[in-house]
Scaffold this active site. Structure first.
Site, PDB file in Angstrom:
ATOM      1  N   TYR A 166      -7.740  -4.124  -0.958  1.00 43.62           N
ATOM      2  CA  TYR A 166      -6.422  -3.614  -1.349  1.00 43.62           C
ATOM      3  C   TYR A 166      -6.563  -3.152  -2.756  1.00 43.62           C
ATOM      4  O   TYR A 166      -6.360  -2.325  -3.252  1.00 43.62           O
ATOM      5  CB  TYR A 166      -5.423  -4.846  -1.176  1.00 43.62           C
ATOM      6  CG  TYR A 166      -4.034  -4.076  -1.401  1.00 43.62           C
ATOM      7  CD1 TYR A 166      -3.459  -3.268  -0.488  1.00 43.62           C
ATOM      8  CD2 TYR A 166      -3.141  -4.968  -2.440  1.00 43.62           C
ATOM      9  CE1 TYR A 166      -2.003  -2.821  -0.824  1.00 43.62           C
ATOM     10  CE2 TYR A 166      -1.998  -4.355  -2.737  1.00 43.62           C
ATOM     11  CZ  TYR A 166      -1.239  -3.381  -1.844  1.00 43.62           C
ATOM     12  OH  TYR A 166      -0.059  -2.970  -2.271  1.00 43.62           O
ATOM     13  N   LYS A 170      -6.164   0.557  -4.235  1.00 46.00           N
ATOM     14  CA  LYS A 170      -5.030   0.881  -5.097  1.00 46.00           C
ATOM     15  C   LYS A 170      -5.387   1.055  -6.514  1.00 46.00           C
ATOM     16  O   LYS A 170      -4.699   1.978  -6.992  1.00 46.00           O
ATOM     17  CB  LYS A 170      -3.998  -0.479  -5.198  1.00 46.00           C
ATOM     18  CG  LYS A 170      -3.024  -0.634  -3.971  1.00 46.00           C
ATOM     19  CD  LYS A 170      -2.408   0.552  -3.424  1.00 46.00           C
ATOM     20  CE  LYS A 170      -1.272   0.256  -2.597  1.00 46.00           C
ATOM     21  NZ  LYS A 170      -0.717   1.337  -2.021  1.00 46.00           N
TER      22      LYS A 170
HETATM   23  P1  NAD Z   1       6.810  -2.368   4.223  1.00 49.98           P
HETATM   24  O1  NAD Z   1       5.850  -3.128   5.556  1.00 49.98           O
HETATM   25  O2  NAD Z   1       7.892  -2.872   4.272  1.00 49.98           O
HETATM   26  O3  NAD Z   1       6.963  -0.747   4.725  1.00 49.98           O
HETATM   27  C1  NAD Z   1       5.881  -0.117   4.762  1.00 49.98           C
HETATM   28  C2  NAD Z   1       5.961   0.819   5.959  1.00 49.98           C
HETATM   29  O4  NAD Z   1       4.844   1.800   6.217  1.00 49.98           O
HETATM   30  C3  NAD Z   1       6.238   0.385   7.448  1.00 49.98           C
HETATM   31  O5  NAD Z   1       7.257   0.677   7.913  1.00 49.98           O
HETATM   32  C4  NAD Z   1       4.937   0.643   8.129  1.00 49.98           C
HETATM   33  O6  NAD Z   1       5.259   0.736   9.503  1.00 49.98           O
HETATM   34  C5  NAD Z   1       4.321   1.781   7.566  1.00 49.98           C
HETATM   35  N1  NAD Z   1       3.083   2.107   7.709  1.00 49.98           N
HETATM   36  C6  NAD Z   1       2.216   1.234   7.726  1.00 49.98           C
HETATM   37  N2  NAD Z   1       1.000   1.601   7.939  1.00 49.98           N
HETATM   38  C7  NAD Z   1       1.096   2.999   8.299  1.00 49.98           C
HETATM   39  C8  NAD Z   1       0.605   4.229   8.959  1.00 49.98           C
HETATM   40  N3  NAD Z   1      -0.812   3.913   9.051  1.00 49.98           N
HETATM   41  N4  NAD Z   1       0.968   5.081   9.235  1.00 49.98           N
HETATM   42  C9  NAD Z   1       2.521   5.153   8.929  1.00 49.98           C
HETATM   43  N5  NAD Z   1       3.205   4.419   8.465  1.00 49.98           N
HETATM   44  C10 NAD Z   1       2.480   3.296   8.235  1.00 49.98           C
HETATM   45  O7  NAD Z   1       5.890  -2.480   2.783  1.00 49.98           O
HETATM   46  P2  NAD Z   1       6.469  -2.126   1.715  1.00 49.98           P
HETATM   47  O8  NAD Z   1       6.182  -3.290   0.695  1.00 49.98           O
HETATM   48  O9  NAD Z   1       7.685  -1.120   1.429  1.00 49.98           O
HETATM   49  O10 NAD Z   1       4.992  -1.230   1.050  1.00 49.98           O
HETATM   50  C11 NAD Z   1       5.243   0.003   0.760  1.00 49.98           C
HETATM   51  C12 NAD Z   1       3.922   0.515  -0.336  1.00 49.98           C
HETATM   52  O11 NAD Z   1       4.107  -0.351  -1.684  1.00 49.98           O
HETATM   53  C13 NAD Z   1       2.612   0.014   0.291  1.00 49.98           C
HETATM   54  O12 NAD Z   1       1.719   1.142   0.071  1.00 49.98           O
HETATM   55  C14 NAD Z   1       2.372  -1.290  -0.363  1.00 49.98           C
HETATM   56  O13 NAD Z   1       0.916  -1.349  -0.516  1.00 49.98           O
HETATM   57  C15 NAD Z   1       3.059  -0.909  -1.839  1.00 49.98           C
HETATM   58  N6  NAD Z   1       3.197  -2.132  -2.697  1.00 49.98           N
HETATM   59  C16 NAD Z   1       4.328  -3.080  -2.256  1.00 49.98           C
HETATM   60  C17 NAD Z   1       4.424  -4.147  -2.819  1.00 49.98           C
HETATM   61  C18 NAD Z   1       5.377  -5.097  -2.472  1.00 49.98           C
HETATM   62  O14 NAD Z   1       5.281  -6.176  -3.321  1.00 49.98           O
HETATM   63  N7  NAD Z   1       6.224  -4.997  -1.518  1.00 49.98           N
HETATM   64  C19 NAD Z   1       3.642  -4.212  -4.236  1.00 49.98           C
HETATM   65  C20 NAD Z   1       3.027  -3.276  -4.677  1.00 49.98           C
HETATM   66  C21 NAD Z   1       2.704  -1.923  -3.828  1.00 49.98           C
END
Ligand code: NAD
Length: 274
Positions: A166, A170
């Protein structure tokens, strides 16, 4: 008062849940029409319904961003439904953690695929339209700014233990951001990353049983943080708590509005000061 994104068209990957959902709702509430994507049809359709119920415009493009033809399909959905494309948000993704000695090739490849290769293919597909549109606009002497926001993480900036895959992915998306900001300045496309710290979604919610999983295309992936770890993580955040998905969406929105037209090639860390 006119809305800042009136007449704009956005595509937001992974917008059925979490941060992506809030980004889609925010862009819609500021006037944009939105293409909603998710791996799972039901949450994607729900967000579409919610936007339409509020008087906005949205369509779904369900499927995995990792499908080789997805980028073309995603861009085509926007052009077919709304006739243009102004904003691309690469948000879909998940974590699949383990220490390096226990990390399989499958685990490495899946995370690189969803966080780097899929955004690359989506942006390659968008480039055809962006270049054509910019050429026509230049001929008529009009400058139209378009926006790409790639979602990164502080793991991609600082590294995260148990996250070799990851953190690498990223960091790579930030490299893609910087390269395209140089290629696309001439087309007036701003390309930036937002690197989130801890945001409260299903990926980070504290799970007492230590066994929370999500289903990613049939794979059961362990997510969540044990409550004591979540408490320690929150204690390291100067603002004292994780961010909300709404706060996360606000930062993405800030990079989509006309006031940030001269901001490109940047990684905006949104972490409550961590
Ligand atoms: P989440 O799981 O709540 O939402 C992510 C969504 O992406 C889900 O609905 C999932 O079904 C969809 N998804 C996953 N793989 C997929 C694919 N191959 N094709 C289409 N859709 C897909 O997660 P989140 O926390 O909202 O994460 C969103 C983004 O933010 C991600 O890229 C994650 O790495 C990044 N992020 C999150 C955090 C955190 O603390 N939550 C921190 C840094 C970065």
């Amino acid at each position: 008062m006119s809305k800042k994104l009136e007449g704009k068209v956005a595509i937001v990957s992974g917008s059925g849940r979490g941060i992506g959902r809030e980004i889609a709702l925010k862009l819609h509430r500021e006037g944009a029409a939105v293409v909603i994507n998710d791996l799972d049809a039901a949450p994607a359709e729900e967000v579409v319904k919610e936007i339409i119920a509020e008087g906005g415009k949205a369509v779904a493009c369900v499927g995995s961003v990792t499908d080789k033809d997805f980028g073309d399909r995603f861009v085509k959905t926007a052009l077919d439904a709304f006739g243009t494309l102004d904003i691309v948000v690469n948000n879909a993704g998940y974590t699949w953690d383990n220490v390096i000695q226990k990390m399989s090739d499958e685990q490495w490849d899946a995370i690189m695929d969803v966080h780097v290769s899929a955004p690359f293919r989506i942006l390659r597909a968008a480039s055809n339209y962006f270049r054509e549109a910019a050429k026509k606009e230049a001929e008529t002497g009009v400058e139209v700014f378009r926006k790409v926001v790639n979602i990164s993480s502080i793991s991609g900036v600082q590294g995260g233990a148990g996250q070799a895959n990851y953190s690498s992915a990223k960091a790579a998306i930030n490299g893609l951001t910087k390269a395209l900001s140089k290629e696309w300045g001439r087309y007036k496309v701003c390309v930036n990353s937002v690197a989130f710290g801890m945001i409260e979604t299903r990926l980070t919610s504290a799970s007492a049983e230590d066994n929370a999983t999500i289903d990613i295309a049939g794979r059961e992936i362990k997510v969540g943080i044990r409550p004591e770890m979540a408490k320690n993580a929150a204690a390291m955040i100067p603002m004292g708590r994780p961010g909300t998905p709404q706060e996360a969406a606000g930062a993405v929105y800030a990079l989509c509005i006309p006031e940030t037209n001269y901001v490109t090639g940047q990684v905006l860390v949104v972490s409550g000061g961590r």
